[in-house]
Design an enzyme around this catalytic site. Structure first.
Site: not given
Ligand SMILES: Cc1cc2nc3c(=O)[nH]c(=O)nc-3n(C[C@H](O)[C@H](O)[C@H](O)COP(=O)(O)OP(=O)(O)OC[C@H]3O[C@@H](n4cnc5c(N)ncnc54)[C@H](O)[C@@H]3O)c2cc1C
Length: 1023
Positions: A774, A808
């Protein structure tokens, strides 16, 4: 002689069921006679009110076509109210028509024939339709809102006064985003309090309205909503918020004292209740003004709060007025508590609220002074002695509730003017006149202001008036009989089970036998910082927390030995009972629960998280364990594929091998825990490598897992802790031929490097490595033309600057739709409000509850962010660079970057393309929603995205075309919850896995299948 001047003999006290759900009895002044008297008074009021029905002030309201349709058809009501909510933002007839037809063409809506015909009609008729609907909505709003400002409402106020009704003026406006807005609102109140007394001074004398049983009362009465007076009205920081509010409150109250104006504090959401009570008491203790406070009977805490308020008034020698209301936010409170998994603060049944209203009224009547001559301090108006206690005002349109209180008044030998009846502007006019005829003092609550700030108020009124629970509707639309309307609350109500605290529909997995508490998975409720006890416990835990000292000193050689141990443990762990592995996770979840505020405290001190961010991090970690524990078990049970006779086809999964987990510092507990838990529960053994910046919390997590493993007799070596530098030891781990699986969350650069390294398979490696990766985001939030700006600004601010933008999922591009150009009204208005709202944020020590922006993770991060800011300055327009308070960095020994906002940003600019991982946001312009989507999709990152729009077609379009892993509509774009919003992106944001999603665990395993021929010499068991 008036109805209420009859003498009644004192009644006995009988025992009635308590306001609580259980059978515990409480004594309230009641009895056959008081019920009889209640019925008498109520019937008389009802008779008189119904007599007014056809008169000029009758309930025309219910004959309104929109309201009538809304009450008949729930689906129509939902869409119509949504349209009404969006209406003030629609600038042209075309926009009105488009939105209306869009809302009414939603599935399940039956459109009344008149509207259907208009919707189908040609262009001219469309204009007409838009005009008609606009007129209808404006007319409907006009019923509840008396004018755009106090001056325009004045003639109406005078007319009311002359007709025997007093007023309380409320300046509409609730959401306050900035100091600028709070100052503006305060100024309007100051103007009102300064000028209204002069305007009303010449009005004729109305002795009933100007006196109660203790003496004169002010003509001018205003109501304030405290949340509109501060952009920092947050109980998490009660002291800081009260100080900020006091700055604006004190001048208002001092002026009110000097001008003889009565000021009532309205009561808003439950989250502000304790805060409002505290603020009110402090204000009254500080300034000798004529003070009132609204209190809500729909709150379970109502009676206890009423007692506390009376005791305080007596203790401090204060005389206050309490406006007892049932409460205007029942739906919102119910939804909010459900959403957070918090106990509902409101009664679940309408009759319980009604009963509580009568109980609270009794408490206040008992605290009401009987005569002006009682001992006390000087009276404001007369200078004479003033008693202490509580005077009661009833904010209700329910004749039963009113009659019961009047009967209670008589029972205490209090005169009728000891209470005041208050009703809302535009509602129940016939009742107001009936009550006035019967000798009650009546006051109307009169909101004034524009439609946009008034929309929340308007929608509350629409909801209230179309609710099937509404007494007014039953009394004046459904014309129920007096017996039904005036009965004792709850009488004849069958004992229906109450809704459970945790609604079944919120379960995110089924229960799995033998796993955890045997219940399904529900997300862990976050702390409710409006609750003083939770706040105090959290503060103490933060203070106590110490960050374990952990050196990131494991060398590649040491890491190699850890891999060897993990490899040794693998087979036993792989073949362990899946329920045992799940048990390790649920035990770890329990251990975290036991010390959850302490864990948050460690993160606050180590990573610089603010209170709410740290608490959310802990909850997410707990959720990962509890969720994956339930998901994993069925994966290891053989699943039969089809039911062929003579053939047994089965599929199941097995663990992959030794996993290395490489986690980031921004969710130092949750992400590390989530990846580790997923690997362990699926039978892999794990080498856990935390981020170099946050090894302390990682070591606490390691201890928790080790304890849970030990308690479950797991083989030694299942989990290895490897705090170490990424560039050396981390790099060696991902290249180790014994590592079968790499679970990584972090930057794009490191992620791509890992993918590349893992793609090389040396001869000695007997498998292909699996990488779960990720990476970053460059997330956009689109602000459409019909967006609710209050909500959009708040959500954008939280999404962009929460944890200093170091997520993020953080919002770093705000794309504002304005067809009139990049400097036109809509984008300018948004930019201004966003900038002003951001200025209200506080940079400071994250250990303090009032801090919104803590430090960035380290000096390197600060320098990188500063580099981007420099590029932004060169390419775009800097709208805001919030300074870091002098001395803060030195005092805390940490690096800070204030929020930065740039406008005029184009897709090619660096700050629109690259992930910054800091509090920097780019405002971009789009001429249309379609262009906004093109800009948003233009990034290589595909992680989160959001849209603020009230156009159903745009919501649909965004779901189809906004290509991100997690799309959020009309809310912020961070804060995904395990199982509810599976999280993860694609493109350069990662390899498409969804942490906290139901397929996440499949990446940690390999599938196996078998096919068995069960046929023996022509016979099979199942035939
Ligand atoms: C002058 C005035 C000032 C006001 N100021 C405030 C204020 O400061 N803060 C505030 O919150 N409200 C305020 N209100 C609004 C007030 O709360 C509502 O108008 C009131 O709840 C309507 O009550 P009622 O007795 O007229 O009607 P009723 O029809 O008897 O009661 C309706 C109320 O019952 C409650 N209810 C509905 N369904 C349920 C259910 N299923 N379970 C439990 N309870 C339920 C809700 O509170 C609902 O509003 C004020 C009202 C007036 C008249």
């Amino acid at each position: 002689m008036g109805l209420f001047s009859k003498k009644h003999k004192r009644a006995d006290t009988i025992v009635v069921p308590a306001v609580g759900q259980g059978p515990s009895p409480i004594a309230v002044p009641s009895g056959d006679s008081i019920e009889g008297r209640t019925f008498e008074i109520g019937s008389e009021m009802l008779r008189r009110a119904r007599g007014h029905k056809t008169g000029i002030l009758s309930a025309r309201f219910y004959s309104d076509a929109l309201m009538e349709w809304s009450m008949k058809d729930h689906e129509f009501k939902v869409q119509m109210f949504r349209f009404v909510d969006a209406f003030p933002m629609l600038r042209t007839p075309e926009a009105v028509f488009e939105h209306l037809s869009d809302y009414l063409s939603q599935p399940g809506v039956t459109v009344p024939p008149v509207i259907a015909a208009a919707l189908k009609a040609g262009a001219i008729a469309k204009g007409m339709a838009a005009k008609t609907i606009s007129g209808q909505i404006t007319g409907m709003a006009g019923k509840f809102i008396a004018g755009t400002d106090a001056a325009s409402a004045l003639p109406g106020l005078k007319e009311m006064w002359d007709g025997g009704i007093a007023f309380s003026v409320d300046l509409l406006g609730e959401t306050c985003l900035s100091d600028e807005e709070a100052d503006g609102y305060a100024k309007k109140y100051l103007d009102l309090i300064n000028n209204l007394p002069k305007s009303v001074a010449s009005w004729k004398s109305q002795p009933t309205l100007e006196n109660d049983h203790l003496g004169p009362i002010p003509r001018t009465n205003v109501s304030v909503k405290i949340s509109a007076l501060s952009a920092r009205c947050d109980p998490i920081d009660t002291e800081g918020s009260i100080n900020d509010l006091m700055k604006r409150m004190l001048p208002i109250l001092e002026t009110a004292r000097d001008r003889g104006v009565f000021v009532n504090f309205d009561m808003e959401h439950f989250g502000l209740k304790d805060f409002t009570l505290e603020l009110f008491q402090r204000c009254v203790e500080k300034i000798d003004f004529q003070a009132g406070l609204a209190m809500q009977a729909y709150l379970r805490s109502g009676p206890a709060d009423a007692v506390k308020m009376c005791e305080w008034a007596a203790r401090r020698g204060k005389l206050i007025t309490v406006r007892l209301v049932k409460g205007a936010y029942w739906d919102a409170e119910t939804i909010k508590s459900e959403m957070h998994g918090w106990p509902s603060p409101v009664w679940p049944r309408k009759w319980m609220t009604d009963r509580c209203f009568e109980q609270m009224a009794a408490i206040f009547l008992d605290a009401c002074p009987t005569a002006p001559a009682a001992r006390g301090r000087g009276d404001i108006a007369t200078g004479g002695p003033r008693p202490s206690g509580v005077k009661l005002a009833l904010g209700s349109h329910n004749v039963r509730s009113i009659a019961a209180v009047v009967a209670g008044l008589e029972r205490r030998n209090l005169p009728l003017n000891a209470i005041e009846l208050q009703m809302l502007h535009g509602m129940a006019d016939q009742l107001k006149f009936a009550a006035a005829e019967m000798g009650l003092r009546i006051r109307e609550y009169v909101p004034v202001g524009e439609m946009i700030p008034g929309m929340a108020y308007l929608v509350r009124r629409l909801l209230e008036n179309t609710s099937n629970e509404s007494w007014l509707k039953a009394g004046f639309m459904d014309n129920a009989d007096a017996g039904t309307l005036l009965k004792v609350p709850g009488a004849g109500v069958p004992d229906a089970p109450l809704p459970p605290e945790q609604a079944d529909r919120h379960m995110l997995t089924p229960a799995v036998e033998g796993v955890g508490d045997g219940k399904p998975f529900y997300t862990e409720p976050m702390r409710d910082f409006a609750d003083g006890a939770q706040r105090a416990a959290f503060a103490a835990a933060v203070q106590r927390a110490t960050v374990p000292k952990v050196a990131n000193d494991r060398t590649p050689e040491q890491a190699g030995r850890l891999v060897a141990s993990a490899e040794m443990a693998f087979q036993t762990w792989r073949d362990a009972n899946p329920r045992l592995r799940s048990g390790v996770l649920t035990r770890a979840a329990d251990l975290m629960r036991d010390q959850r505020d302490g864990l948050a405290g460690v993160m606050i001190k180590e990573a610089g998280k603010t209170w709410r961010e740290a608490d959310a991090d802990v909850c997410e970690a707990i959720d990962f364990c509890d969720y994956y524990a339930r998901l994993a078990v069925p994966m290891f049970e053989r699943e039969r594929m089809g039911k062929f006779i003579g053939e047994l086809d089965e599929q199941w999964y097995q663990a992959r091998g030794v996993a290395v987990v490489i986690a980031p510092w921004n969710f130092p507990l949750a992400i590390l825990c989530g990846m580790t838990a997923a690997a362990l529960v699926t039978g892999n053994t794990v080498v856990m490598k935390p981020a170099e910046q946050t090894p302390g919390i990682a070591s606490v997590l390691n201890d928790i897992f080790q304890q849970a493993l030990k308690e479950h007799d797991a083989p030694p070596g299942v989990l290895q802790f490897c705090p170490s530098p990424g560039e050396t030891t981390g790099a060696a781990l991902v290249r180790d031929a014994r590592i079968a699986l790499i679970a990584f969350t972090g930057s794009k650069a490191v992620g791509l490097n890992i993918l590349e390294a893992a793609g090389r398979t040396p001869e000695a490696q007997p498998f292909v490595k699996r990488v779960i990766c990720e990476m970053g985001g460059k997330n956009a939030l689109i602000i459409d033309q019909s967006a609710d700006l209050d909500e959009a600004v708040m959500a954008a601010r939280q999404s962009a600057f929460g944890f200093q933008g170091q997520k993020c999922s953080a919002c770093s591009r705000l794309i504002v739709v304005d067809p009139d150009g990049p400097r036109a009204a809509a984008i300018s208005a948004f930019t201004r409000r966003f900038v002003e709202a951001t200025k209200a944020l506080v940079l400071g020590d994250p250990a303090k509850p009032g801090t919104d922006i803590g430090p960035v993770i380290d000096i390197e991060a600060k320098n990188t962010i500063a580099g981007f800011i420099e590029k932004g300055r060169r390419e775009c327009t800097l709208e805001l660079a919030m300074p870091v308070p002098a001395g803060l960095e030195a005092a805390l020994g940490r690096s800070f970057v204030g929020p930065h906002i740039f406008s005029g940003v184009k897709s090619e600019h660096v700050i629109a393309r690259e992930e910054i991982f800091g509090p920097v946001v780019a405002i971009m312009h789009a001429s249309s929603f379609e262009e906004a989507l093109r800009i948003a999709n233009g990034s290589v990152y595909k992680l989160t995205g959001g849209v603020f729009t009230r156009k159903p077609a745009h919501i649909e379009k965004a779901k189809r075309e906004f290509r991100v892993g997690n799309l959020y509509i009309n809310r912020g774009i961070t804060g995904a919850l395990v199982g509810r919003q599976p999280f993860g992106g694609f493109g350069m944001s990662g390899v498409g896995s969804k942490a906290g999603g139901k397929d996440y665990l499949y990446q940690f395993v390999e599938p196996r299948a078998s096919c068995e021929n069960t046929l023996r010499r022509g016979f099979a068991p199942e035939l």
